[in-house]
Write an enzyme that holds these catalytic residues in place. Sequence first.
Site, mmCIF file in Angstrom:
data_model
loop_
_atom_site.group_PDB
_atom_site.id
_atom_site.type_symbol
_atom_site.label_atom_id
_atom_site.label_comp_id
_atom_site.label_asym_id
_atom_site.label_seq_id
_atom_site.Cartn_x
_atom_site.Cartn_y
_atom_site.Cartn_z
ATOM 1 N N LYS A 193 0.852 -1.187 0.000
ATOM 2 C CA LYS A 193 0.000 0.000 0.000
ATOM 3 C C LYS A 193 0.888 1.236 0.000
ATOM 4 C CE LYS A 193 -3.675 2.303 2.642
ATOM 5 N NZ LYS A 193 -4.541 2.196 3.835
ATOM 6 N N LYS A 251 -2.316 -1.414 -3.702
ATOM 7 C CA LYS A 251 -3.174 -0.234 -3.605
ATOM 8 C C LYS A 251 -2.292 1.005 -3.654
ATOM 9 C CE LYS A 251 -6.419 2.097 -0.482
ATOM 10 N NZ LYS A 251 -7.070 2.101 0.839
#
Length: 326
Positions: A193, A251
């Site tokens: 992420k 992400k």
Amino acid sequence: MNFRRLRLNENLRDLVRENRVTTDDLIMPIFIKEGLKGKNEVKSMPGIYQFGEDSYLDEVAELIELGIKAVILFGIPELKDSCGSDALNENGLIARSVRAIKEKFGDKILVITDLCFCEYTDHGHCGIINPKLKTVDNDATLDISAKQALVHAKAGADMIAPSGMMDNIISTLRKALDENGYSHIPIMSYSTKFASSFYGPFRDAAESAPSESEYLPKDRKTYQMDYANKDEAIRESIEDMKQGADILMVKPALAFMDIVREIKDATKMPMCVYNVSGEYSMVKNAGLAGLIDYEAMMIEILTSFKRAGADMIISYHSKDFAKLGK
């Protein structure tokens, strides 16, 4: 070779298409806001809503009718404090919401819970703050994350998705779940992420923008990944795989498809991408402005995630895609 022979007819193009998206691939985020009546459109995300506790079950019912099989829940409690205590409450917002969904719909919908503290804290960061280091205290946050995971599991969550980017979060949660009778619950790790500019509209939807003070970092760069680092990104996901993650994630998605492919090739693990709020809002607003063919671009983007190696896609486009009946 004449490559164009296989492109001249639409039916033939369909036959040789290597990747396609269906509603089976999609996970729809749902924002549930305590104290809200009805629903409230998020201004920076046209078509996306915060739902009150009197309306989110209707949204879930519509998603099921459209063929979407999974949702990921985000809670916005009225009470926000330094440690996100509502997230640790067995009768808190997300716990109540999971129970209600499972009681009404059972296995008709897979309920994934985002496990983090940014929506639940008054400072908007993803855990307990260490004021001396001016960042999130990793180990203290692991302790309360384990408690949060058990709250979700007891409520009936089908899958838990920790998103805070704390080191050793997967091994901590796996141990807590296994030791308390929840060894069957899978963990979908936000394993890679990035600290990204693409998250802006989400912070409107989840009311989770980080605060800044002499004791707080101004952003999340001290715990989320530097988007410039490919090798570190791969190592992060491999480490979470070793710790017991069942599904890995990248992400954001759109600017990081090289990372998706690298991790998929390196791990052969089930792979999720999060098609985040900024990615959605750019495309949605461009469509509303008449600058692009929204439906065509949406399908192209979602298909590109599958081509890059994603097995599943968290996307705010999910409902729009499902309405096309593809």
